[in-house]
Motif scaffolding. Structure first.
Motif, PDB file in Angstrom:
ATOM      1  N   VAL A 579       1.222   1.621 -16.465  1.00  0.00           N
ATOM      2  CA  VAL A 579       2.062   2.713 -15.984  1.00  0.00           C
ATOM      3  C   VAL A 579       1.433   3.325 -14.742  1.00  0.00           C
ATOM      4  CG1 VAL A 579       3.025   4.974 -16.530  1.00  0.00           C
ATOM      5  CG2 VAL A 579       2.928   3.201 -18.285  1.00  0.00           C
ATOM      6  N   GLN A 580       2.214   3.424 -13.676  1.00  0.00           N
ATOM      7  CA  GLN A 580       1.738   3.988 -12.427  1.00  0.00           C
ATOM      8  C   GLN A 580       2.575   5.204 -12.071  1.00  0.00           C
ATOM      9  OE1 GLN A 580       0.356   0.649  -9.583  1.00  0.00           O
ATOM     10  NE2 GLN A 580       2.143  -0.217 -10.649  1.00  0.00           N
ATOM     11  N   TRP A 581       1.888   6.235 -11.611  1.00  0.00           N
ATOM     12  CA  TRP A 581       2.609   7.450 -11.232  1.00  0.00           C
ATOM     13  C   TRP A 581       3.541   7.153 -10.069  1.00  0.00           C
ATOM     14  CZ3 TRP A 581       3.333  10.763  -7.157  1.00  0.00           C
ATOM     15  CH2 TRP A 581       3.911  12.006  -7.498  1.00  0.00           C
ATOM     16  N   GLY A 582       4.838   7.585 -10.195  1.00  0.00           N
ATOM     17  CA  GLY A 582       5.821   7.377  -9.146  1.00  0.00           C
ATOM     18  C   GLY A 582       6.632   6.113  -9.312  1.00  0.00           C
ATOM     19  N   MET A 583       6.370   5.332 -10.373  1.00  0.00           N
ATOM     20  CA  MET A 583       7.119   4.093 -10.603  1.00  0.00           C
ATOM     21  C   MET A 583       8.583   4.418 -10.936  1.00  0.00           C
ATOM     22  SD  MET A 583       6.251   1.201 -13.486  1.00  0.00           S
ATOM     23  CE  MET A 583       4.770   0.600 -12.657  1.00  0.00           C
ATOM     24  N   GLN A 584       9.506   3.595 -10.403  1.00  0.00           N
ATOM     25  CA  GLN A 584      10.935   3.755 -10.674  1.00  0.00           C
ATOM     26  C   GLN A 584      11.457   2.504 -11.373  1.00  0.00           C
ATOM     27  OE1 GLN A 584      12.880   6.357  -9.948  1.00  0.00           O
ATOM     28  NE2 GLN A 584      12.135   7.408  -8.127  1.00  0.00           N
ATOM     29  N   VAL A 593      13.805  -3.740 -14.003  1.00  0.00           N
ATOM     30  CA  VAL A 593      12.948  -3.952 -12.839  1.00  0.00           C
ATOM     31  C   VAL A 593      12.184  -2.670 -12.536  1.00  0.00           C
ATOM     32  CG1 VAL A 593      12.871  -4.646 -10.417  1.00  0.00           C
ATOM     33  CG2 VAL A 593      14.605  -5.621 -11.935  1.00  0.00           C
ATOM     34  N   LEU A 594      10.857  -2.772 -12.428  1.00  0.00           N
ATOM     35  CA  LEU A 594      10.002  -1.636 -12.101  1.00  0.00           C
ATOM     36  C   LEU A 594       9.363  -1.864 -10.741  1.00  0.00           C
ATOM     37  CD1 LEU A 594       8.076  -1.195 -15.506  1.00  0.00           C
ATOM     38  CD2 LEU A 594      10.240  -0.176 -14.814  1.00  0.00           C
ATOM     39  N   TRP A 595       9.313  -0.811  -9.912  1.00  0.00           N
ATOM     40  CA  TRP A 595       8.650  -0.899  -8.610  1.00  0.00           C
ATOM     41  C   TRP A 595       8.262   0.496  -8.167  1.00  0.00           C
ATOM     42  CZ3 TRP A 595       9.742   0.824  -3.539  1.00  0.00           C
ATOM     43  CH2 TRP A 595       8.896   0.289  -2.549  1.00  0.00           C
ATOM     44  N   GLY A 596       7.195   0.551  -7.363  1.00  0.00           N
ATOM     45  CA  GLY A 596       6.747   1.797  -6.774  1.00  0.00           C
ATOM     46  C   GLY A 596       5.476   2.315  -7.392  1.00  0.00           C
ATOM     47  N   GLY A 597       4.743   3.102  -6.604  1.00  0.00           N
ATOM     48  CA  GLY A 597       3.501   3.693  -7.081  1.00  0.00           C
ATOM     49  C   GLY A 597       2.349   2.722  -7.113  1.00  0.00           C
ATOM     50  N   GLY A 598       2.586   1.461  -6.716  1.00  0.00           N
ATOM     51  CA  GLY A 598       1.542   0.436  -6.721  1.00  0.00           C
ATOM     52  C   GLY A 598       2.116  -0.874  -6.261  1.00  0.00           C
ATOM     53  N   THR A 619       8.923  -9.532   3.297  1.00  0.00           N
ATOM     54  CA  THR A 619       8.025  -8.411   3.564  1.00  0.00           C
ATOM     55  C   THR A 619       8.442  -7.212   2.736  1.00  0.00           C
ATOM     56  OG1 THR A 619       7.690  -9.192   5.828  1.00  0.00           O
ATOM     57  CG2 THR A 619       7.090  -6.889   5.343  1.00  0.00           C
ATOM     58  N   ALA A 620       7.546  -6.795   1.824  1.00  0.00           N
ATOM     59  CA  ALA A 620       7.863  -5.657   0.963  1.00  0.00           C
ATOM     60  C   ALA A 620       7.794  -4.365   1.752  1.00  0.00           C
ATOM     61  CB  ALA A 620       6.898  -5.610  -0.220  1.00  0.00           C
ATOM     62  N   PRO A 621       8.625  -3.412   1.407  1.00  0.00           N
ATOM     63  CA  PRO A 621       8.505  -2.097   2.061  1.00  0.00           C
ATOM     64  C   PRO A 621       7.178  -1.451   1.699  1.00  0.00           C
ATOM     65  CG  PRO A 621      10.044  -1.993   0.226  1.00  0.00           C
ATOM     66  CD  PRO A 621       9.693  -3.440   0.392  1.00  0.00           C
ATOM     67  N   GLU A 622       6.781  -0.521   2.511  1.00  0.00           N
ATOM     68  CA  GLU A 622       5.523   0.184   2.260  1.00  0.00           C
ATOM     69  C   GLU A 622       5.584   0.886   0.909  1.00  0.00           C
ATOM     70  OE1 GLU A 622       2.778   3.633   4.433  1.00  0.00           O
ATOM     71  OE2 GLU A 622       4.400   2.636   5.534  1.00  0.00           O
ATOM     72  N   ASP A 623       4.463   0.824   0.166  1.00  0.00           N
ATOM     73  CA  ASP A 623       4.423   1.434  -1.165  1.00  0.00           C
ATOM     74  C   ASP A 623       4.751   2.921  -1.061  1.00  0.00           C
ATOM     75  OD1 ASP A 623       4.112   1.560  -3.870  1.00  0.00           O
ATOM     76  OD2 ASP A 623       1.942   1.883  -3.776  1.00  0.00           O
ATOM     77  N   ARG A 624       5.407   3.448  -2.096  1.00  0.00           N
ATOM     78  CA  ARG A 624       5.906   4.823  -2.035  1.00  0.00           C
ATOM     79  C   ARG A 624       6.221   5.362  -3.419  1.00  0.00           C
ATOM     80  NH1 ARG A 624      10.857   3.669   1.670  1.00  0.00           N
ATOM     81  NH2 ARG A 624       9.381   2.132   2.430  1.00  0.00           N
TER      82      ARG A 624
END
Length: 780
Positions: A579-584, A593-598, A619-624
């Motif tokens: 679990v990463q803070w900010g994951m959506q 599908v989980l993405w974000g925060g890492g 190319t993945a977008p910048e992490d956010r």
């Protein structure tokens, strides 16, 4: 003869007093509680003679005594086939007719309240009809409408289809005098005479009838011209002066080809009824094979159809005839008829009681509910029209037995409330419900109430999963069904007893759960409750029986049901992501599908319950964090906005302080046949939103439009703007800005910052010297 509901009945009361001689072509008008007879043609020493005598018939006492009136004033000349109308509460007016070698176009008014009834000539202003007879004159509102007839100026003889209107209060022939108003586009033909109406008028005719229907319409029916009998009907709208039809129903044909009949349109709720009697009938070509009629036909003006049920008219009818006269007595709801012609002049007197069809000036339309137990006491809402305050009597009758509601209350012009009376000493089944208000007659339209045999709780059953001993899970509605049965054990087929059922569900700790009972209106009731935890509950079902004066359990009650935990811990495959803070999270078909925060994406296959961390092309977008992630279709998801992840020190458990927004870009992630990839940055046109994060977004599938609302900007300012991204083409998208318009101000209400007099700062701007707003100021 008693006039039953839905019928009319002939009566032949005995005449007393100074009875008029037999005659035809006379008129009869009810004014107050007397019927006034004038003129006609009769026999004198074997020869026909025209009359101008006046008689009054007493309708109030029930003796039906005739009195020949000694009248004063300008008595009309002898005549027959003229017309007469009651034009006020104390006067009647005659027009036209045939005299000795002449036809008339004069008017004469009889004042019936004078100590000695007095005739006078009103001499209306303007151009009236040409001399005629066999015409009709009909009072509608405060105007008399004269249509058709046979006659003409001098020696001319012709059938007419012209229309003339006398405005009684102003004593003016409408349209022929300047200032007498006609609707726009309607004219008066000064040469031919008469008002030129819109639409196609009836063909010229005489011996027809014209009756008021639905308050503003005149229905012209039948008659004849020089060579044929007619069976058509035409409707005149008196507000627009157009020949048309009532509502959307086609105008009916007359019952048969007929002339020299009588007809009367009577107000009834919810719709007028037209009564037609007698006359002469024949074929449409020449006057051969003709005969007299004595049938009553009734037209329902709501459907414009003739009532044809057997038994609509009861009693012994008058002998067949033509050229009779009748008038309506509203107090008794009877049509009063005298005389006529059938190869001889007739002097008989008859009355047609129409109360069973016309009824009072109100009507019942529906009952809610429409059934109840034999013991009564069921609360009923009576829906209807034109109800008024007054003593209300509600009767329940099956034709042989009758009971009256012990309580009935006026609620509004369309609603009465009452309790059903006890019917237990009679047989169950349907009864008619009729209403009387303020001593008026009972309603005549048939509204049914069904008395059923009372429910016997000892014979009722319940079944369904909500009563099963095992197999249920808590947290979800648990349901079962009650089947009501009567005292003979037969299934009830009607409802209306939801409030009689006493259903209790008790948890192991003694807590009573909420129970809902739904009436299916077919003798069954759906019962539902929601258990709150694992364990068992006790269920009891009883019926509050007014016959047994107690709450009686039904067969099989009580029951015990147990419920398990609805949640099942699943065994997962693969490596569960950290679990990463900010994951959506979002869904693509059966994938989570989980993405974000890492770094990377994480995918849970819903069928296999397997976690994967697939390789992603592109190319993945910048992490956010603080971004929005929205599913576009079964293969694509869209990422918008967000902010850079804040640094998190090792060992920190609480989320860090979130920075302001950093991104306003759009990215699309695609899964095609198991291959994941980030698409190239799309070409995004339009009114692009400012950098934002912590906003919300959702998809409108039609047109693939993504709605974005709110969030915070790069400087931390909160936003309440709304944007729409058209994303049908993932490589070329367009932002559509939606203006953020405040709601209109309500006059007289001050909002935030309003001054004491209701205005804000802008409202306090100085007006011009004359009190008007200064130049450039808004006027609001």
């Amino acid at each position: 003869m008693v006039c039953e509901q839905g019928t009319c009945a002939w009566e032949t009361p005995e005449q007393t007093g100074d009875k008029p001689c037999g005659r035809s072509g006379h008129t009869l008008s009810v004014v107050g509680r007397r019927a006034f007879l004038f003129g006609g043609c009769a026999d004198e020493d074997g020869n026909p003679v025209y009359l101008n005598d006046t008689y009054a018939l007493d309708l109030a006492s029930g003796n039906f005594a005739w009195q020949k009136l000694e009248v004063e004033g300008k008595v009309p000349l002898p005549r027959w086939r003229h017309t007469a109308n009651c034009i006020s509460s104390s006067s009647l007016m005659i027009f036209g007719g045939i005299g000795e070698k002449t036809r008339y176009s004069d008017c004469a008014i009889l004042d019936t309240e004078s100590e000695v009834p007095t005739w006078h000539d009103p001499q209306p202003q303007g151009t009236g009809p040409s001399p005629r007879s066999y015409h009709t004159s009909t009072m509608c509102g405060e105007r008399v409408y004269i249509f058709g007839g046979y006659g003409g100026q001098g020696m001319r003889r012709q059938n007419f289809n012209d229309l003339h209107v006398l405005d009684v209060p102003n004593n003016i022939w409408v349209g022929s005098v300047e200032g007498s108003m006609l609707p726009e586009g309607i004219t008066f033909d000064a040469k031919e005479g008469g008002i030129v109406c819109e639409g196609t008028p009836p063909c010229p005719r005489g011996n027809h009838s014209t009756s008021v229907v639905e308050r503003k319409f005149l229905l012209v029916m039948g008659g004849r011209d020089t060579g044929r009998y007619l069976d058509d009907c035409h409707v005149l709208d008196t507000e627009t002066f157009s020949w048309t039809q009532v509502r959307t129903h086609a105008n009916p044909a007359a019952p048969v080809r007929l002339c020299s009949h009588v007809a009367e349109g009577l107000e009834s709720v919810p719709s007028y009824k037209l009564f037609c009697f007698g006359g002469q009938t024949g074929n449409d070509k020449v006057r051969t094979e003709w005969n007299y009629r004595n049938k009553v036909d009734v037209l329902d003006c709501a459907s414009m159809s003739w009532l044809s049920s057997p038994g609509v008219v009861t009693g012994t009818p008058p002998p067949p005839r033509e050229d009779t006269a009748w008038a309506f007595d509203p107090k008794a709801a009877k049509l009063v008829l005298f005389g006529g012609w059938a190869n001889d002049w007739l002097d008989d007197f008859h009355m047609l009681d129409v109360s069973g069809i016309v009824g009072p000036p109100y009507a019942v339309q529906a009952l809610e509910p429409n059934e109840g137990p034999m013991t009564g006491k069921t609360e009923i809402i009576i829906r209807g029209l034109e109800f008024t305050k007054g003593k209300i009597v509600v009767k329940f009758t099956d034709g042989r037995n009758e009971e009256t509601s012990e309580k009935a209350d006026y609620v509004s012009s369309t609603e009465i409330r009452c309790l059903s009376p006890d019917w237990s000493k009679y047989q169950p089944g349907e009864v008619d419900v009729r209403v009387s208000i303020g001593g008026e007659g009972l309603t005549v339209n048939k509204i049914k109430w069904n008395y059923y045999v009372n429910t016997k709780p000892q014979k009722c059953v319940a079944y369904g999963p909500g009563l099963f001993e095992k197999g249920g899970v808590w947290g979800f509605p648990s349901v079962f069904k009650i089947q009501a049965k009567d005292t003979s054990g037969r299934n009830r087929s009607s409802g209306g007893e939801a409030t009689y059922w006493v259903c209790k569900v008790t948890a192991a700790e003694g807590e009573e759960l909420d129970v809902k009972v739904h009436d299916n209106k077919d003798g069954t009731y759906d019962v539902s409750y929601i258990p709150k935890c694992s364990g068992s509950v006790d269920i009891s079902v009883a019926y509050d029986d007014p016959v047994q004066n107690g709450v009686i359990p039904i067969r099989g009650s009580p029951w015990t049901s147990s419920f398990d935990n609805p949640w099942t811990k699943c065994k997962m495959q693969g490596t569960v992501p950290k679990v990463q803070w900010g994951m959506q999270a979002t869904t693509l078909m059966k994938r989570l599908v989980l993405w974000g925060g890492g770094p990377g994406i994480h995918v849970l296959d819903g069928d296999q319950l397997k976690w994967e961390t697939p390789e992603v092309e592109g190319t993945a977008p910048e992490d956010r964090v603080g971004f929005s992630m929205t599913t576009l279709d079964n293969e694509k998801m869209l990422v918008f906005g967000g902010q850079k992840p804040p640094p998190i020190a090792e060992g920190d458990e609480d989320p860090p302080e979130v920075p302001d927004a950093d991104f306003d870009d759009v990215s699309v992630l695609v899964c095609e046949k198991g291959t994941w990839k980030w698409l190239p940055a799309p070409d995004v046109q339009g009114d692009k939103p400012a950098i934002k994060a912590r906003h919300t977004a959702c998809l409108i599938p039609v047109g693939k439009k993504v709605i974005v609302f709110g969030g915070v900007g790069a400087d931390g300012t909160r936003h309440d703007d709304l944007h729409v991204l058209s994303a049908q083409n993932p490589s070329k998208m367009e932002w559509l800005h939606v203006p953020n318009k405040p709601p209109p101000a309500v006059e007289g209400e001050g909002g935030e910052g309003a001054t004491a007099d209701g205005g804000g700062e802008e409202a306090a701007a100085a007006p011009g010297e004359d009190g008007a707003p200064a130049p450039g100021a808004g006027t609001g």
